[in-house]
Design a protein around this motif. Structure first.
Motif, PDB file in Angstrom:
ATOM      1  N   ARG A  19     -10.949 -18.202  31.009  1.00  0.00           N
ATOM      2  CA  ARG A  19     -10.725 -16.936  31.716  1.00  0.00           C
ATOM      3  C   ARG A  19     -11.941 -16.540  32.552  1.00  0.00           C
ATOM      4  O   ARG A  19     -11.821 -16.053  33.676  1.00  0.00           O
ATOM      5  N   HIS A  23     -12.137 -16.281  36.614  1.00  0.00           N
ATOM      6  CA  HIS A  23     -12.517 -14.985  37.207  1.00  0.00           C
ATOM      7  C   HIS A  23     -13.637 -15.157  38.224  1.00  0.00           C
ATOM      8  O   HIS A  23     -13.705 -14.405  39.207  1.00  0.00           O
ATOM      9  N   SER A  42      -2.692 -20.318  29.021  1.00  0.00           N
ATOM     10  CA  SER A  42      -3.328 -19.223  29.748  1.00  0.00           C
ATOM     11  C   SER A  42      -3.118 -19.370  31.248  1.00  0.00           C
ATOM     12  O   SER A  42      -3.173 -20.482  31.795  1.00  0.00           O
ATOM     13  N   ALA A  44      -5.193 -18.695  33.331  1.00  0.00           N
ATOM     14  CA  ALA A  44      -6.471 -19.104  33.909  1.00  0.00           C
ATOM     15  C   ALA A  44      -6.570 -20.613  34.094  1.00  0.00           C
ATOM     16  O   ALA A  44      -7.435 -21.089  34.837  1.00  0.00           O
ATOM     17  N   LEU A 279     -15.827 -10.386  30.891  1.00  0.00           N
ATOM     18  CA  LEU A 279     -15.206 -11.272  31.867  1.00  0.00           C
ATOM     19  C   LEU A 279     -16.058 -11.373  33.131  1.00  0.00           C
ATOM     20  O   LEU A 279     -16.173 -12.446  33.733  1.00  0.00           O
ATOM     21  N   ASP A 342      -2.369 -11.732  30.360  1.00  0.00           N
ATOM     22  CA  ASP A 342      -2.476 -13.121  29.883  1.00  0.00           C
ATOM     23  C   ASP A 342      -2.161 -13.153  28.385  1.00  0.00           C
ATOM     24  O   ASP A 342      -3.048 -13.315  27.548  1.00  0.00           O
TER      25      ASP A 342
END
Length: 387
Positions: A19, A23, A42, A44, A279, A342
C-alpha cells in the motif's frame, strides 16, 4: 513508474509495504511460494507470481525470480520474511541492475544467530545479557548456577521453543531437544519492546519502536503501540554503522526497573514495527536507499491485526476481565488488514488461513509450521545452484 517486487506476500508487513509503495507511485508486484491472497487481493498490487520454495527448491526459486524481474522490469526486490537468507545467498544469480534489499549472507547469519548477535552487539550502547552456548540441559544448569535464565535454540523464530526460567532451571525441566546448539542467556525482567529499522550501507534511514501490547501465547504480537526510547535508535545507528548493514533489521528489547535498555536478539528482516509508519511516510525511499534523513513514524496511533484482535484478543480480554481495556484499545487503533477502499485483503487472509490449515493437515504439523516450513532457515549451509 518504477516497479518493485515484494517477497513474502503471506505477511501483513508485505501488505503494508504494498500500500505504501503504491501510494508513493511505484507499481507493486508480489511473490511467494505458498498462498498469499492477503497481499495479492489488495488494490495496491498490480501483479503476482507463485515461486518455488527457496528452502526446498532453490534453483527453481531463483529461476522464477529471474523471470519475474524480466517480465516486469523490476528495479527493487524487497523480502519480508526468512526468504531473505536464500535471496542473499543466491543474489549473484540475479541481474546486477536490480537493487536487492538483502545484505551479505554471512552477516545475516551472524545477526540471526542468537549467540553471534550478542557478540556483535557489544559496545553499541545498549545492555547485552550474559550468555553461553550449550548442548544439553546439564550444561545450561551448570552455567546458570541457580540464576534466572532464558534457553533458546541458536536459530529460532516467533519465540518458538524458548524457555523462560525466572526462578532458575528446575530439577524436573525436560531435556533439550536435538535442534543444534542452544543459547543460555541471562534473564532480564522488565517491559518488552520491539523495533524495526531500515539501513543502507551502514546508514540508518528509518526507525520505529513499539510495545507488543497483545500477544498470541507470549509469542507474536498483534497490537503495536508506538514508543520512543532514544537508546534504541542510538544502538541501531551504532550497530548498522559497525557492520555496514543494508536492509531491514529488527530487534527485541527489555527495559528493566532501573531504566537500562538491553537488546535481546535480532531479526535481520521486516517485522511489525513497519506498521507504525503512516501511508504518506516515505518509507519506500528508505527501502530504495534514497532517503536523505532519518525517518521515524509521523503518528503515534497504535496499529493492530484487526481480525486477530477481534478473535484471540477479545477472548483473552473476556477471560482476564479486561474487556473495558480491550474496547478502549480496539477503538484507538488502526487496522493493518482492512484499509479504507481496500477491504478485500480480509477475505484473502481468510482464504490463506484455510490453505494453511489444509497444508497442516496433510503434513500433520501445526498451523504455524505449515505457514513457514517453505522458507525457514536454521543456520544450515546453503548449497550452490546453477546459474
Amino acid at each position: 513508474m518504477p516497479d518493485v517486487l515484494l517477497l513474502g506476500g503471506r505477511a501483513p508487513v508485505t501488505l503494508d509495504h504494498a500500500r505504501r509503495f503504491a501510494h508513493h507511485g511505484w507499481r507493486v508486484h508480489v511473490a511467494d511460494s505458498i498462498s498469499c491472497r492477503l497481499s495479492t487481493s489488495s488494490r495496491a498490487v498490480s501483479g503476482s507470481v507463485r515461486l518455488a520454495s527457496p528452502r526446498h527448491a532453490p534453483a527453481e526459486f531463483v529461476r522464477g525470480l529471474r523471470e519475474a524481474i524480466t517480465r516486469w522490469d523490476i528495479a527493487l526486490i524487497v523480502p519480508t520474511c526468512e526468504e531473505v537468507f536464500f535471496l542473499s545467498r543466491y543474489r549473484h544469480l540475479l541481474p546486477a541492475s536490480v537493487r536487492v534489499l538483502a545484505d551479505d549472507f554471512e552477516l545475516l547469519r551472524a545477526l540471526h544467530s542468537k549467540w553471534h548477535f550478542l557478540q556483535l552487539a557489544q559496545g553499541c550502547g545498549a545492555g547485552v545479557p550474559e550468555a553461553a552456548t550449550v548442548d544439553s540441559l546439564p550444561q545450561a544448569r551448570d552455567w546458570a548456577g541457580g540464576r534466572a535464565v532464558v534457553l533458546k535454540p541458536e536459530f529460532s523464530r516467533f519465540g518458538v521453543h524458548v524457555r523462560l526460567y525466572p526462578d532458575g532451571i528446575p530439577a524436573d525441566a525436560p531435556p533439550l531437544p536435538p535442534m543444534g546448539r542452544w543459547v543460555v542467556q541471562q534473564f532480564i525482567a522488565g517491559q518488552e519492546f520491539s523495533s524495526y529499522s531500515v539501513a543502507d550501507r551502514g546508514r540508518l534511514l528509518a526507525h520505529s519502536l513499539y510495545r507488543p501490547a497483545y500477544r498470541l501465547a507470549a509469542s507474536a504480537s498483534f497490537y503495536f503501540e508506538a514508543a520512543r526510547i532514544e537508546a534504541s535508535r542510538t544502538f541501531v545507528e551504532a550497530l548498522v554503522r559497525k557492520t555496514g548493514f543494508t536492509g531491514q533489521i529488527s530487534f527485541d528489547w527489555m527495559l528493566d526497573a532501573e531504566g537500562t535498555l538491553s537488546v535481546l536478539e535480532c531479526n535481520p528482516r521486516a517485522t511489525s514495527g513497519c506498521h507504525l509508519f503512516a501511508l504518506a511516510d516515505p518509507l519506500p525511499d528508505a527501502l530504495a536507499g534514497i532517503s536523505s534523513a532519518l525517518l521515524e513514524p509521523s503518528t503515534a496511533r497504535p496499529r493492530m491485526l484487526g481480525p486477530v484482535m477481534l478473535s484471540a484478543g477479545l477472548a483473552a480480554a473476556v477471560r482476564d476481565g479486561r474487556l473495558a481495556e480491550w474496547r478502549r484499545d480496539f477503538q484507538a487503533a488502526e487496522d493493518v488488514i482492512v484499509a479504507p477502499g481496500d477491504r478485500w485483503p480480509l477475505i484473502g487472509a481468510a482464504l490463506d488461513m484455510g490453505a494453511y490449515a489444509a497444508l497442516a493437515l496433510r503434513r500433520r504439523s501445526s498451523l504455524r509450521e505449515a505457514s513457514t516450513q517453505d522458507i525457514e532457515w536454521d543456520g544450515q549451509a546453503l548449497l550452490d545452484v546453477a546459474g
